[in-house]
Structure formats: structure tokens, C-alpha cells
Design an enzyme around this catalytic site. Sequence first.
Site, PDB file in Angstrom:
ATOM      1  CB  SER A   1      27.865  35.379  40.765  1.00  0.00           C
ATOM      2  OG  SER A   1      27.626  35.208  39.381  1.00  0.00           O
TER       3      SER A   1
ATOM      4  CE1 TYR B   1      31.668  31.045  40.512  1.00  0.00           C
ATOM      5  CE2 TYR B   1      29.577  31.577  39.457  1.00  0.00           C
ATOM      6  CZ  TYR B   1      30.794  31.979  39.969  1.00  0.00           C
ATOM      7  OH  TYR B   1      31.141  33.312  39.937  1.00  0.00           O
TER       8      TYR B   1
HETATM    9  P1  NAD Z   1      39.942  35.339  38.815  1.00  0.00           P
HETATM   10  O1  NAD Z   1      40.298  33.979  38.345  1.00  0.00           O
HETATM   11  O2  NAD Z   1      40.782  36.455  38.384  1.00  0.00           O
HETATM   12  O3  NAD Z   1      39.869  35.377  40.402  1.00  0.00           O
HETATM   13  C1  NAD Z   1      39.518  34.281  41.184  1.00  0.00           C
HETATM   14  C2  NAD Z   1      40.646  34.077  42.163  1.00  0.00           C
HETATM   15  O4  NAD Z   1      40.234  33.118  43.118  1.00  0.00           O
HETATM   16  C3  NAD Z   1      41.909  33.529  41.555  1.00  0.00           C
HETATM   17  O5  NAD Z   1      42.762  34.554  41.109  1.00  0.00           O
HETATM   18  C4  NAD Z   1      42.516  32.752  42.700  1.00  0.00           C
HETATM   19  O6  NAD Z   1      43.558  33.489  43.300  1.00  0.00           O
HETATM   20  C5  NAD Z   1      41.388  32.629  43.694  1.00  0.00           C
HETATM   21  N1  NAD Z   1      41.226  31.234  44.107  1.00  0.00           N
HETATM   22  C6  NAD Z   1      40.630  30.238  43.445  1.00  0.00           C
HETATM   23  N2  NAD Z   1      40.732  29.093  44.167  1.00  0.00           N
HETATM   24  C7  NAD Z   1      41.410  29.402  45.309  1.00  0.00           C
HETATM   25  C8  NAD Z   1      41.823  28.683  46.441  1.00  0.00           C
HETATM   26  N3  NAD Z   1      41.564  27.366  46.572  1.00  0.00           N
HETATM   27  N4  NAD Z   1      42.516  29.328  47.404  1.00  0.00           N
HETATM   28  C9  NAD Z   1      42.796  30.642  47.298  1.00  0.00           C
HETATM   29  N5  NAD Z   1      42.414  31.386  46.233  1.00  0.00           N
HETATM   30  C10 NAD Z   1      41.730  30.771  45.267  1.00  0.00           C
HETATM   31  O7  NAD Z   1      38.426  35.553  38.389  1.00  0.00           O
HETATM   32  P2  NAD Z   1      37.337  36.640  38.820  1.00  0.00           P
HETATM   33  O8  NAD Z   1      36.286  36.480  37.818  1.00  0.00           O
HETATM   34  O9  NAD Z   1      37.931  37.951  39.052  1.00  0.00           O
HETATM   35  O10 NAD Z   1      36.773  36.045  40.173  1.00  0.00           O
HETATM   36  C11 NAD Z   1      36.669  36.793  41.367  1.00  0.00           C
HETATM   37  C12 NAD Z   1      35.305  36.555  41.997  1.00  0.00           C
HETATM   38  O11 NAD Z   1      34.314  37.098  41.144  1.00  0.00           O
HETATM   39  C13 NAD Z   1      34.951  35.084  42.193  1.00  0.00           C
HETATM   40  O12 NAD Z   1      34.329  34.935  43.455  1.00  0.00           O
HETATM   41  C14 NAD Z   1      33.954  34.845  41.087  1.00  0.00           C
HETATM   42  O13 NAD Z   1      33.054  33.812  41.435  1.00  0.00           O
HETATM   43  C15 NAD Z   1      33.268  36.182  41.042  1.00  0.00           C
HETATM   44  N6  NAD Z   1      32.496  36.454  39.837  1.00  0.00           N
HETATM   45  C16 NAD Z   1      33.105  36.500  38.614  1.00  0.00           C
HETATM   46  C17 NAD Z   1      32.347  36.760  37.487  1.00  0.00           C
HETATM   47  C18 NAD Z   1      32.963  36.816  36.121  1.00  0.00           C
HETATM   48  O14 NAD Z   1      32.222  36.856  35.141  1.00  0.00           O
HETATM   49  N7  NAD Z   1      34.270  36.833  35.983  1.00  0.00           N
HETATM   50  C19 NAD Z   1      30.970  36.967  37.604  1.00  0.00           C
HETATM   51  C20 NAD Z   1      30.392  36.921  38.859  1.00  0.00           C
HETATM   52  C21 NAD Z   1      31.152  36.661  39.965  1.00  0.00           C
END
Ligand code: NAD
Length: 281
Positions: free
Chosen positions: A173, A186
Amino acid sequence: MEPPEQHQAEPGLDEQMDPKADIGEFSYRGTGRLVGRKALVTGGDSGIGAAVAVAFAREGADVAINFLEEETPDAENVARIITASGRKAVTLPGDLTEANVCRQVVAAAAEQLGGLDILVNNAGKQIAVPSLDELTDEQVETTFQTNILAMFRTSRAALAHLPAGATIVNTTSIEAYQPSPLLLDYASTKAAINNFTKGLATQLAETGVRVNAVAPGPIWTPLQPSDGQPKEKLPEFGKSTPLGRAGQPTELAPAYVFLASPESSYVVGATIHVDGGMPTP
Ligand code: NAD
Ligand code: MG
């Protein structure tokens, strides 16, 4: 896009977002870049992981997705899109904070896909907390379990299956470089993911398994309205980027496809930044 204030219980559902996130169902066109590959995407039910799963299928890969039980509606939707793209979908609910589940999910993916070529470590937990005082040990531990410890475990389990030419792609991230004061736990895990990615990439280089990362900026996914941000901040989410808007999950997919495919054969321990232009080191 200026989403209204909204809130969902964690982990949140794509299904209930206003507006819904764009995971590329109607736009991503494949060109056969992952034909015959077998991929496991953690957190593949929604957001970035869902967009990656859809793109991989459109590129010709069979795809297993892992997610939490309560996210089954989102997972079924992604499985439907994978199947409609002519590829095999495997749905593997399971909580990756449990070490044995990490192993079981990888084993089940390899078994049901008939092998494993690609691991995308993408599951993540993000809960905004205003001060260190209010940030509980319990939250810190669950965030570390989910975001980084699980990555050690799924990667270790996957190595038993990954042949030379296989790839691991980790989701890090912008928070690894520009930590928000509301996301101490985080952001620390994301810095750890960067370091883990580079170290493991170096360790595995001679085996032919390549490890890289993608660093998203602010992306409109269920993570955000389920306490990832204070809800009053959602209407401005992403507006401070040079592009002046949040990204959609499908805008991340090409970076993962590149790192997962043989096109990136000389790319090891690298990070692709998909963040609307926020300066990174
Ligand atoms: P999202 O909520 O769609 O995806 C995150 C997923 O993590 C969830 O759908 C869930 O299935 C899974 N998860 C959470 N806890 C879990 C557990 N204990 N066991 C199994 N699965 C689990 O949100 P997203 O934003 O698409 O996140 C995906 C990745 O992107 C993450 O690593 C997040 O940190 C990263 N990210 C997101 C952003 C943003 O702005 N959305 C920015 C930078 C990084
Ligand atoms: Mg989800």
C-alpha cells in the site's frame, strides 16, 4: 465519484456499496497472457482481489479465491464471472488469521486446480483508530495476523506446489511510505510486506519463483466503508491524489497480470505503484 457517507460491519460487502466498485466484469478483456495458469487469490471476493480474479480468468487462468465465510455472496458473484469467462472457479472460505487455515486453503487450491502457478497474497484488514491510546492490542495482533503473518504461511505452503516460472504477488500500500496517523497498525504491516517481498524475492530468485508487489493508493473497495476510514471522510476519499479521485479495483488488475505472467520474467522484488500519482520513494 463522490460516494455518500455510509457504513458496513467489517469486512463489508461489495454488494452493499454505494456506488458499487468496478471489478472489471464489463470492461476487462484478456489477450491470453495467463492461458492454462492456476492461481490462488486471497481476499478474491471483492475489491482489488476480485478485479484480479476476473482479469486472471479473462487472461485464461483457472482461479481459486479465498475469503471470509460472511463474504460468500460476493465470492459467488466473482465465481460466476470466472465461470462465465470460460475458466474454472474454486471458492475457499477460511479465516487466514488461523495458521492451519492458511495451509488448508493453499492445499485445497492446489488440489482442486490440479496445481498452482500464481499466489496473490491480497487479503487485508484495515480499521482506522484515532489514537494509539484507543488502538487495542487485540486489533494490532489481528491486523498483523491477517496482513503479514498469513503471508508468511500461505507463501510457505505454496512453495511446495509452485514450479519454476511461478509467481507470488503481494498487495502492499501507499501506507507503507506515507503512513496515515489513523492507521498505525495497518501501515506498519504494509511496510513489513514491502520488506518481506524483497527478501523472499531474493531468497527464491534462483528457484525461478518470482516475488513482487503492487502498492495501491486509495481504491474504492468494501475495506473503506467498513471502518477503513472514518465515514465522514468517504465523500473526499482519494481527492488528495494528483489525479484528484479514488481508483477503481479494475485499474489495479493489469499490474497483477503483468507481474503474474512471463512478460515480467526479469522483474524480481519490484513494486508497481498504482496510486493516482502520489510520490513514493
Ligand atoms: P476488500 O475488503 O475488498 O478486500 C480485502 C479482503 O481481505 C476481504 O474481501 C476479505 O476476504 C479478506 N480478508 C480480511 N480478513 C481476512 C481473514 N482474516 N481471512 C481471510 N481473508 C480475509 O478491500 P481491498 O481494498 O480490495 O483490499 C485488498 C488489499 O488491498 C488489502 O491487502 C488492502 O490492504 C490493500 N489495499 C487497499 C487499498 C484501498 O484503498 N482499498 C489501498 C492500498 C492497499
Ligand atoms: Mg470482501
